[in-house]
Design a protein around this motif. Structure first.
Motif, PDB file in Angstrom:
ATOM      1  N   LEU A 181      -1.272   3.418  10.041  1.00  0.00           N
ATOM      2  CA  LEU A 181      -2.423   3.354   9.141  1.00  0.00           C
ATOM      3  C   LEU A 181      -2.461   2.018   8.416  1.00  0.00           C
ATOM      4  CD1 LEU A 181      -4.797   4.635   7.545  1.00  0.00           C
ATOM      5  CD2 LEU A 181      -3.083   5.663   6.010  1.00  0.00           C
ATOM      6  N   GLY A 182      -1.283   1.468   8.141  1.00  0.00           N
ATOM      7  CA  GLY A 182      -1.189   0.201   7.429  1.00  0.00           C
ATOM      8  C   GLY A 182      -0.454   0.309   6.120  1.00  0.00           C
ATOM      9  N   THR A 183      -0.079   1.538   5.746  1.00  0.00           N
ATOM     10  CA  THR A 183       0.669   1.753   4.512  1.00  0.00           C
ATOM     11  C   THR A 183       2.160   1.625   4.787  1.00  0.00           C
ATOM     12  OG1 THR A 183       0.480   4.122   4.964  1.00  0.00           O
ATOM     13  CG2 THR A 183      -1.052   3.194   3.380  1.00  0.00           C
ATOM     14  N   ASN A 184       2.902   1.121   3.816  1.00  0.00           N
ATOM     15  CA  ASN A 184       4.334   0.908   4.051  1.00  0.00           C
ATOM     16  C   ASN A 184       5.221   1.395   2.913  1.00  0.00           C
ATOM     17  OD1 ASN A 184       3.446  -1.058   2.329  1.00  0.00           O
ATOM     18  ND2 ASN A 184       3.737  -2.746   3.769  1.00  0.00           N
ATOM     19  N   TYR A 217       0.852  -1.186   0.000  1.00  0.00           N
ATOM     20  CA  TYR A 217       0.000   0.000   0.000  1.00  0.00           C
ATOM     21  C   TYR A 217       0.890   1.239   0.000  1.00  0.00           C
ATOM     22  CZ  TYR A 217      -2.944  -3.575   2.333  1.00  0.00           C
ATOM     23  OH  TYR A 217      -3.608  -4.719   2.682  1.00  0.00           O
ATOM     24  N   VAL A 218       0.553   2.185  -0.847  1.00  0.00           N
ATOM     25  CA  VAL A 218       1.345   3.404  -0.988  1.00  0.00           C
ATOM     26  C   VAL A 218       0.557   4.592  -0.431  1.00  0.00           C
ATOM     27  CG1 VAL A 218       2.559   4.916  -2.603  1.00  0.00           C
ATOM     28  CG2 VAL A 218       2.387   2.458  -3.090  1.00  0.00           C
ATOM     29  N   TYR A 219       1.234   5.435   0.315  1.00  0.00           N
ATOM     30  CA  TYR A 219       0.637   6.656   0.874  1.00  0.00           C
ATOM     31  C   TYR A 219       1.286   7.849   0.183  1.00  0.00           C
ATOM     32  CZ  TYR A 219      -1.211   9.862   4.471  1.00  0.00           C
ATOM     33  OH  TYR A 219      -1.875  10.870   5.141  1.00  0.00           O
ATOM     34  N   GLN A 220       0.493   8.604  -0.574  1.00  0.00           N
ATOM     35  CA  GLN A 220       1.044   9.756  -1.294  1.00  0.00           C
ATOM     36  C   GLN A 220       1.008  11.002  -0.437  1.00  0.00           C
ATOM     37  OE1 GLN A 220      -0.976  11.174  -4.814  1.00  0.00           O
ATOM     38  NE2 GLN A 220       0.500  12.818  -5.110  1.00  0.00           N
ATOM     39  N   ILE A 221       2.115  11.734  -0.461  1.00  0.00           N
ATOM     40  CA  ILE A 221       2.246  12.983   0.291  1.00  0.00           C
ATOM     41  C   ILE A 221       2.491  14.149  -0.660  1.00  0.00           C
ATOM     42  CG2 ILE A 221       3.777  14.250   1.864  1.00  0.00           C
ATOM     43  CD1 ILE A 221       4.106  11.674   3.447  1.00  0.00           C
TER      44      ILE A 221
END
Length: 571
Positions: A48-51, A15-19
């Motif tokens: 959150l679960g994103t890595n 999972y990707v978290y975009q900033i």
């Protein structure tokens, strides 16, 4: 479905978290988000679960287009921090078992990049052909005109006159963003060394690759067909999107650089609606990129020629496009991504859900269920996990910061002589599909400036930060944030069927999205009501004895889905 790629790459199940760095978190009190704020928030992102983190551009830039105008690929914009801060962020990610992606912007540079300064200094300069220069056209009266009628993606002509060297240069975006000439071998090598190897050697784990389909242009630079009779400038993507040479350029990029590292790449397809073309980029056998972002689904309702002439989302179109791209890699060796938001898009709960106080939370959870059961690598945009919304409709053009929005509004203003109706229509388009909606500061708490900064932020905070913020949602087990955390754990447990399963609609309702995913004997059923009214659901017999794995409402009826209700079953 994954059997055609026997080794399941690490990036497939993640999972990707975009900033968006300017708007994420300000750690030093100057009103701008920065790398220090990202480092401070690593545990939040991990929990959150994103890595994997994807940072939108952080490179040195005059910030005419929020960093998508790079003036030095090997330096960091001072308000964000320094190269040392990036190195600290890489270390902070890696010790937590996380990875970091940077944004690769190499269709164009800033006009302040030294390469362009050299290029425009003289027609004889060695870097002249690093950019695209063309002589003027003259009409029968001797008046000078650009080389063709191509329209910039940011309004107006795609050509800018350079008085010093008496030629035009191409800019498919802002005039401060001259396009690089990808036919120049020396330029390509410099791009590989400066923008890619430099960061990969520091430990960066890959790139999101900006505008990957448009590096190659038709060398004859013909006029574009007339689609907008009211403008001298025409949409010209048929002359520069997905050209044959473009695929050669991306293959070379992979061969010379990317294949040498254990990295992840995701390309921005933009409005590429042909799945065969998309597969040419992401097929494992083609050795170009790992996956791409298709925009057909999230562009539902956008104007075809002028995106700001938008229409309400037609659910039938949305469902059809979603299914098309869910099935796109079945039976081949490609891979894909799953997303509903990013820095270029309005907030999903305001477009595909309902952002009224009554239904915002439940519809945000419904969209999370749709995305968490989608095929591909999952991408979440900052604030999406909170159900952040579009900016209020009473904000004026002065509150909009995006260059695209400002240029569009000013172009309408100039073309219509400040006609009130035309300007109101322009604002209506911005309120539907403008990019500023995604760029308001992250809402961390109900304290002043939403806890984003101790001073007034560079962009106005959304007025609803007191109702929608991280602090409150962390303390609420029923919040949108808590729901996302639960969903991401469930996706991890059921990653095969959700991320890799085949996709089939099992209901033709125009208002309810009901589909099955199947993978290696596992079956998932997902039912999503995209309306504010209860809808009948003829639950098929084989599912009647199965309890939902998760739902987004407290109480459900057997044969009806409540407003914006969703359910996920697995067996």
């Amino acid at each position: 479905m994954d059997s055609l790629q026997n080794d399941r790459k690490w990036w497939k199940d993640e999972y990707v978290y975009q900033i968006w760095p300017a708007s994420f978190k300000d750690s030093n009190g100057d009103g701008w988000g920065d790398l220090g704020g990202v480092i401070e928030s690593l545990d939040y992102i991990k929990e959150l679960g994103t890595n994997i983190i994807w940072l939108s551009p952080i490179f040195d830039s005059p910030q005419h287009d929020m960093g998508y105008d790079v003036s030095n690929y090997e330096e960091v914009y001072s308000r964000f921090g320094s190269v040392f801060d990036v190195e600290a962020l890489i270390k902070g990610c890696h010790v937590r078992g996380m990875r970091l992606l940077l944004d690769l912007v190499v269709n164009h540079t800033s006009d302040q990049h030294q390469w362009f300064k050299d290029s425009r200094s003289s027609k004889q300069d060695p870097k002249r052909d690093w950019y695209i220069w063309k002589p003027a056209r003259y009409d029968e009266n001797g008046n000078r005109h650009p080389p063709n009628n191509w329209r910039s993606n940011f309004s107006g002509s795609a050509w800018e006159w350079d008085e010093a060297t008496q030629e035009y240069y191409l800019h498919l975006f802002a005039k401060t963003q001259p396009d690089l000439n990808w036919e120049c071998v020396a330029m390509r090598q410099a791009v590989y060394d400066s923008s890619m190897k430099f960061w990969l050697d520091k430990g960066v784990d890959g790139f999101r690759i900006d505008t990957i389909t448009i590096y190659s242009k038709d060398p004859s630079f013909p006029d574009a067909p007339i689609q907008d009779k009211d403008s001298p400038w025409q949409l010209a993507s048929c002359h520069y999107r997905n050209k044959a040479r473009n695929f050669e350029h991306i293959a070379e990029m992979n061969e010379k650089v990317l294949s040498k590292y254990d990295c992840m790449t995701v390309g921005e397809y933009g409005p590429t609606y042909d799945t065969d073309l998309a597969l040419r980029y992401c097929s494992a056998a083609e050795k170009r990129i790992d996956m791409g972002f298709q925009f057909e689904t999230v562009y539902t309702g956008f104007g075809k020629v002028d995106k700001f002439k938008a229409q309400p989302v037609a659910m039938g179109d949305f469902k059809g496009s979603h299914a098309k791209w869910q099935k796109f890699i079945e039976g081949n060796d490609g891979w894909t991504s799953a997303f509903l938001e990013n820095h270029d898009l309005p907030r999903s709960v305001s477009r595909f859900g309902c952002d009224s106080p009554e239904y915002r939370e439940v519809s945000a959870k419904l969209l999370a269920m749709m995305e968490a059961t989608a095929t591909g690598t999952l991408f979440i945009y900052q604030g999406q996990e909170l159900g952040m919304t579009n900016i209020p409709k009473d904000w004026t053009i002065d509150d909009y910061q995006d260059l695209e929005a400002q240029n569009y509004y000013n172009a309408v203003k100039a073309a219509t002589g400040c006609d009130g109706n035309a300007l109101a229509s322009a604002m209506g388009g911005l309120r539907q599909v403008g990019r500023d909606h995604a760029r308001t500061p992250m809402q961390w708490s109900n304290s002043p400036n939403a806890g984003f900064s101790s001073v007034k932020p560079w962009m106005r905070v959304n007025d609803n930060y007191r109702e929608i913020n991280v602090a409150d949602q962390l303390a609420d087990k029923n919040s949108v944030l808590s729901f996302w955390k639960t969903l991401l754990k469930l996706r991890r447990k059921n990653i095969g069927v959700f991320a890799h399963g085949s996709f089939t609609y099992v209901d033709d309702s125009p208002l309810v999205m009901t589909y099955e995913k199947k993978f290696n004997g596992e079956v998932a059923l997902v039912m999503l009501n995209f309306t504010s009214e209860s809808q009948p659901i003829p639950l098929r017999e084989e599912w009647t004895s199965t309890k939902p794995l998760i739902g987004n409402v407290d109480k459900s009826e057997d044969q009806k889905l409540g407003p914006w209700e969703g359910r996920i079953y697995v067996k």
